[in-house]
Design a protein around this motif. Structure first.
Motif, short mmCIF file in Angstrom:
data_model
loop_
_atom_site.label_atom_id
_atom_site.label_comp_id
_atom_site.label_asym_id
_atom_site.label_seq_id
_atom_site.Cartn_x
_atom_site.Cartn_y
_atom_site.Cartn_z
N SER A 145 29.29 5.59 -35.33
CA SER A 145 30.59 5.36 -34.68
C SER A 145 31.72 5.85 -35.58
CB SER A 145 30.78 3.88 -34.35
OG SER A 145 29.71 3.44 -33.56
N THR B 221 27.14 -0.89 -31.08
CA THR B 221 27.40 0.15 -30.09
C THR B 221 26.38 0.01 -28.98
OG1 THR B 221 28.06 1.55 -31.90
CG2 THR B 221 27.81 2.60 -29.79
N ASP C 33 28.33 9.25 -28.76
CA ASP C 33 27.77 8.32 -29.74
C ASP C 33 26.72 7.49 -29.02
OD1 ASP C 33 27.28 6.57 -31.83
OD2 ASP C 33 29.06 5.35 -31.43
#
Ligand code: GDP
Ligand code: ZN
Length: 446
Positions: free
Chosen positions: A229, A250, A269
């Motif tokens: 990230s 995430t 991502d």
């Protein structure tokens, strides 16, 4: 191809503006020009006129431009009325044209007529839309190259060489007793090799053009907490991704559209790729895997202190280039660097201190084929790549048939199919369906 109806549209964007333009194309243009401006303006000459309504009342005053076909954008008679750019003025002027027998143009219909009348080929028509939609100066330049015919000329040269070769082979059909010798003795195999090499080259160029049009899809993958990230943030210069020291934060995919020197990049991502019991996180992992399949490039991040996690490298799909990002070198007091051999690229950097990010930028540009500048690159679309790929398959099939001495008919047949595929790119061979799809994405008045 003659169009019986006349189309009209406001060509300038809605809202207030210094100048607003109504564009008309088709057989009724000269009648419409006379009715609105009093007399037909001289061809291709800016002529000041008052634009009048059906009762001879004032609508606006401005410049009338008359382009008799075929020397016009659409190839038909075209009229441009340049008035004051107010929405009501433009509406009244458009209404007046419609009252005189024009109908409202569909999106892209002017460009479609230009294509149907042979003023532009399909690749160039698409470049018109790409030029308008370009979000970077580089995009404008590359679309301009395609519009100027750079891509079309490549395809035409290729088609021309296939036609020559096919004519030569088909002439062998007239001498059945000698045909095998004829093919074996001649330079057919060499010419075919050359055509295949040329197709591969155009495919490569078109691929670069397509990447520049649609952007490079870069997926950031790696174990939790290695700095994925943070890397996304560093590349995009925002705080779109939540960076936390807790592994597994995430949970969903995060996407950022960034630009490096005009190269559009979609950075994705992924959720930390790891086995987990949490259903939300598991969904994130599933989506991450799916994104990997669509990627142009994977950045596989790992922590320089602990080294790569082999279990993650194993889950990467084969065939997509991987750049290993050895992150957090600041903790080891190392300098940034790039290691590169035939199959592997590894960049040592620190997202936290930004050391080595320039190496990554340079590598992304290199991957997009931009490191040698943009000379000779033109904009292309996925549809062009598909057609080129299918054309290439037919050429390889032709080669196979030639080597297997399966007879000139089968070689010629594959050459014809390859030629058809290439013809789809420039629009020599098209379907209504394809044209509808392409032109419906244009704006009205174009
Ligand atoms: P992700 O789980 O892979 O997305 O990792 P994050 O980006 O959330 O980062 C995990 C932790 O590592 C955070 O505390 C970051 O601040 C830290 N971090 C990321 N990159 C670096 C780096 O280059 N050096 C150092 N020292 N810490 C870093
Ligand atoms: Zn993360």
């Amino acid at each position: 191809m003659a169009n019986l109806d006349t189309i009209a549209a406001v060509a300038t964007p809605p809202g207030l503006g210094g100048v607003g333009i109504v564009r008309v194309s088709g057989p009724r243009v000269s009648a419409i020009a006379q009715a609105i401006t009093g007399a037909l303006p001289s061809p291709r000459t800016a002529t000041y006129r008052v634009f009048r309504d059906a009762e001879n009342g004032f609508i606006d005053e401005g410049i009338a431009l008359y382009f008799p076909g075929p020397r016009s954008f659409t190839g038909e008679d075209v009229l441009e009325l340049q008035g004051h750019g107010g929405p009501v003025v433009m509406d009244l002027l458009l209404e007046r044209c419609l009252g005189l027998g024009a109908r409202l143009a569909h999106p892209g219909e002017f460009t479609e007529r230009a294509f149907l009348n042979g003023k532009l080929d399909l690749v160039q028509a698409e470049a018109v839309a790409d030029l308008i939609e370009s979000s970077t100066a580089l995009g404008v330049r590359l679309a301009g190259r395609t519009l100027q015919g750079e891509f079309s000329r490549r395809i035409q040269a290729l088609v021309e060489s296939l036609i020559q070769l096919r004519i030569f082979i088909e002439s062998a059909l007239d001498f059945p007793e000698e045909e095998i010798d004829f093919l074996a003795d001649s330079s057919v195999a060499e010419d075919l090799d050359r055509a295949i090499a040329m197709t591969r080259r155009v495919l490569e160029e078109a691929h670069r053009g397509q990447v520049l049009r649609e952007g490079l899809v870069v997926v950031i993958a790696g174990a939790p907490n290695v700095g994925k990230s943070s890397l996304l943030n560093a590349l995009s210069d925002t705080d779109a991704a939540i960076v936390t020291p807790i592994p597994g934060t995430t949970r969903d995919l995060l996407r950022q559209d960034i630009q490096i020197d005009g190269l559009p990049i979609r950075v994705v991502d992924t959720a930390g790729l790891r086995a987990t019991e949490d259903p939300v996180e598991r969904e994130g992992v599933r989506r991450a895997r799916k994104q990997l399949d669509d990627a142009d490039l994977v950045l596989l991040v790992y922590d320089a202190q602990s080294g790569p996690d082999p279990s993650i490298a194993e889950t990467l799909p084969s065939g997509i280039p991987v750049v290993r990002i050895r992150n957090k070198i600041d903790l080891l007091d190392e300098s940034p660097g790039i290691l590169q051999n035939d199959s592997e690229v590894e960049i040592s950097l620190s997202v936290a201190t930004a050391q080595g990010l320039d190496l990554l930028h340079a590598h992304l540009k290199h991957h997009a084929g931009l490191d040698a500048g943009h000379e000779g690159i033109f904009i292309a679309r996925r549809r062009h790549l598909d057609a080129l790929n299918r054309g290439l398959q037919h050429l390889l099939e032709a080669q196979h048939n030639l080597e297997g001495q399966l007879g000139p008919e089968l070689v010629a047949e594959e050459l014809l199919l390859a030629q058809k595929m290439l013809g789809e790119i420039t629009g020599e061979v098209t379907s209504e369906d394809l044209l509808g799809r392409i032109f419906s994405s244009f704006c009205i008045g174009k």
